[in-house]
Design a protein around this motif. Structure first.
Motif, mmCIF file in Angstrom:
data_model
loop_
_atom_site.group_PDB
_atom_site.id
_atom_site.type_symbol
_atom_site.label_atom_id
_atom_site.label_comp_id
_atom_site.label_asym_id
_atom_site.label_seq_id
_atom_site.Cartn_x
_atom_site.Cartn_y
_atom_site.Cartn_z
ATOM 1 N N ILE A 131 -6.574 -6.835 2.706
ATOM 2 C CA ILE A 131 -6.276 -6.845 4.140
ATOM 3 C C ILE A 131 -7.401 -6.174 4.925
ATOM 4 N N ASP A 132 -7.950 -5.091 4.393
ATOM 5 C CA ASP A 132 -9.070 -4.446 5.074
ATOM 6 C C ASP A 132 -10.287 -5.352 5.140
ATOM 7 N N ARG A 133 -10.544 -6.054 4.046
ATOM 8 C CA ARG A 133 -11.674 -6.988 4.009
ATOM 9 C C ARG A 133 -11.508 -8.078 5.068
ATOM 10 N N LEU A 134 -10.294 -8.586 5.215
ATOM 11 C CA LEU A 134 -10.056 -9.638 6.205
ATOM 12 C C LEU A 134 -10.330 -9.131 7.634
ATOM 13 N N PHE A 135 -9.928 -7.897 7.914
ATOM 14 C CA PHE A 135 -10.153 -7.359 9.253
ATOM 15 C C PHE A 135 -11.616 -6.999 9.489
ATOM 16 N N VAL A 136 -12.294 -6.518 8.459
ATOM 17 C CA VAL A 136 -13.696 -6.143 8.617
ATOM 18 C C VAL A 136 -14.583 -7.383 8.740
ATOM 19 N N GLU A 137 -14.210 -8.455 8.081
ATOM 20 C CA GLU A 137 -15.042 -9.654 8.078
ATOM 21 C C GLU A 137 -14.608 -10.695 9.121
ATOM 22 N N ARG A 190 -12.374 4.970 4.121
ATOM 23 C CA ARG A 190 -11.847 5.845 3.068
ATOM 24 C C ARG A 190 -10.616 5.183 2.484
ATOM 25 N N GLN A 191 -10.687 4.885 1.200
ATOM 26 C CA GLN A 191 -9.572 4.288 0.460
ATOM 27 C C GLN A 191 -8.921 5.410 -0.343
ATOM 28 N N LEU A 192 -7.650 5.720 -0.092
ATOM 29 C CA LEU A 192 -6.986 6.830 -0.751
ATOM 30 C C LEU A 192 -6.693 6.550 -2.223
ATOM 31 N N VAL A 193 -6.283 5.325 -2.527
ATOM 32 C CA VAL A 193 -5.997 4.916 -3.910
ATOM 33 C C VAL A 193 -6.745 3.612 -4.143
ATOM 34 N N GLY A 194 -7.391 3.527 -5.283
ATOM 35 C CA GLY A 194 -8.126 2.312 -5.615
ATOM 36 C C GLY A 194 -9.623 2.531 -5.551
ATOM 37 N N PHE A 241 -7.957 -1.364 14.265
ATOM 38 C CA PHE A 241 -6.502 -1.415 14.154
ATOM 39 C C PHE A 241 -6.076 -1.875 12.773
ATOM 40 N N GLY A 242 -6.661 -2.968 12.297
ATOM 41 C CA GLY A 242 -6.257 -3.541 11.018
ATOM 42 C C GLY A 242 -6.521 -2.626 9.839
ATOM 43 N N VAL A 243 -7.652 -1.918 9.868
ATOM 44 C CA VAL A 243 -7.976 -1.017 8.758
ATOM 45 C C VAL A 243 -7.089 0.224 8.808
ATOM 46 N N CYS A 244 -6.855 0.747 10.001
ATOM 47 C CA CYS A 244 -6.146 2.031 10.121
ATOM 48 C C CYS A 244 -4.622 1.909 10.075
ATOM 49 N N ILE A 245 -4.066 0.734 10.324
ATOM 50 C CA ILE A 245 -2.601 0.604 10.350
ATOM 51 C C ILE A 245 -2.009 0.639 8.944
ATOM 52 N N THR A 246 -2.782 0.228 7.958
ATOM 53 C CA THR A 246 -2.268 0.265 6.586
ATOM 54 C C THR A 246 -2.417 1.681 6.037
ATOM 55 N N PRO A 247 -1.458 2.147 5.253
ATOM 56 C CA PRO A 247 -1.426 3.560 4.874
ATOM 57 C C PRO A 247 -2.445 3.998 3.824
ATOM 58 N N ASN A 248 -3.083 3.074 3.142
ATOM 59 C CA ASN A 248 -3.977 3.458 2.054
ATOM 60 C C ASN A 248 -5.429 3.630 2.490
ATOM 61 N N GLU A 287 0.824 -1.205 0.000
ATOM 62 C CA GLU A 287 0.000 0.000 0.000
ATOM 63 C C GLU A 287 0.864 1.264 0.000
ATOM 64 N N SER A 288 2.008 1.205 0.636
ATOM 65 C CA SER A 288 2.938 2.345 0.571
ATOM 66 C C SER A 288 3.406 2.545 -0.866
ATOM 67 N N TRP A 289 3.657 1.433 -1.556
ATOM 68 C CA TRP A 289 4.055 1.507 -2.959
ATOM 69 C C TRP A 289 2.941 2.135 -3.801
ATOM 70 N N LEU A 290 1.690 1.712 -3.560
ATOM 71 C CA LEU A 290 0.554 2.296 -4.277
ATOM 72 C C LEU A 290 0.478 3.809 -4.061
ATOM 73 N N LEU A 291 0.694 4.232 -2.833
ATOM 74 C CA LEU A 291 0.640 5.661 -2.531
ATOM 75 C C LEU A 291 1.798 6.418 -3.176
ATOM 76 N N LEU A 292 2.980 5.808 -3.236
ATOM 77 C CA LEU A 292 4.120 6.441 -3.893
ATOM 78 C C LEU A 292 3.848 6.613 -5.387
ATOM 79 N N VAL A 293 3.306 5.581 -6.017
ATOM 80 C CA VAL A 293 2.959 5.669 -7.436
ATOM 81 C C VAL A 293 1.902 6.745 -7.650
ATOM 82 N N ALA A 294 0.906 6.804 -6.767
ATOM 83 C CA ALA A 294 -0.141 7.825 -6.881
ATOM 84 C C ALA A 294 0.437 9.222 -6.702
ATOM 85 N N LEU A 295 1.403 9.366 -5.806
ATOM 86 C CA LEU A 295 2.052 10.667 -5.609
ATOM 87 C C LEU A 295 2.812 11.084 -6.866
ATOM 88 N N ILE A 296 3.537 10.157 -7.456
ATOM 89 C CA ILE A 296 4.277 10.465 -8.690
ATOM 90 C C ILE A 296 3.305 10.844 -9.803
#
Length: 161
Positions: free
Chosen positions: A153-159, A143-147, A120-127, A77-86
């Motif tokens: 991973i969010d689905r696993l924690f929510v379900e 809120r999904q920043l990219v995508g 915790f699981g949803v908020c710890i990931t950066p996206n 997800e950090s990689w996704l955000l870096l690509v989105a920033l570029i």
């Protein structure tokens, strides 16, 4: 008020004051007064919240296995955000989405732990981050920043079950 509660309150107040002084970075008498007042306010807030969290969190051991999936998810997800920033720096707009997803509010002995672990699981990931928990509609808003859809991973924690 018994002696152990007074002792705990004094130790907690001194800890809050110590953290304040550590973070302010100087040993000024006015900072100590401000820190004392802030520590007293923090102590009062902790006392008010303590009654809301009387029941212990009962985490299912299977939920802890999800922790192994967090580092790869954080990296990807950090990689996704870096690509989105570029892309954004090149003038291409990136828009995220707000997602409503069902969440099981089973009233069992794991309910508090389920909500805490999901948050915790949803908020710890950066996206993504948790915006709202709607108990009446049995849904969470993320809120999904990219995508365009909820991440794996969010689905696993929510379900969690």
């Amino acid at each position: 008020m018994n002696k152990s509660r007074v002792g705990t309150a004094v130790i907690t107040w001194l800890s809050f004051l110590g953290f304040y002084m550590l973070f302010c970075g100087k040993a000024d008498p006015l900072e100590a007064v401000a820190g004392g007042a802030a520590a007293l306010l923090a102590l009062k807030l902790v006392g008010m919240l303590r009654d809301s969290f009387i029941s212990p969190l009962r985490v299912k051991p299977a939920w802890l296995l999800l922790a192994w999936r967090l580092p790869p998810a954080m990296f990807s997800e950090s990689w996704l955000l870096l690509v989105a920033l570029i892309r954004e720096l090149r003038g291409k707009e990136n828009t995220g989405v707000t997602i409503e997803h069902p969440f099981d509010f089973t009233a069992d002995r794991h309910e508090s732990a389920r909500r805490a672990w999901m948050t915790f699981g949803v908020c710890i990931t950066p996206n993504s981050y948790l915006v709202f928990v709607d108990r009446e509609r049995r849904r969470v808003v993320i809120r999904q920043l990219v995508g365009r859809e909820i991440s794996t991973i969010d689905r696993l924690f929510v379900e969690l079950s």
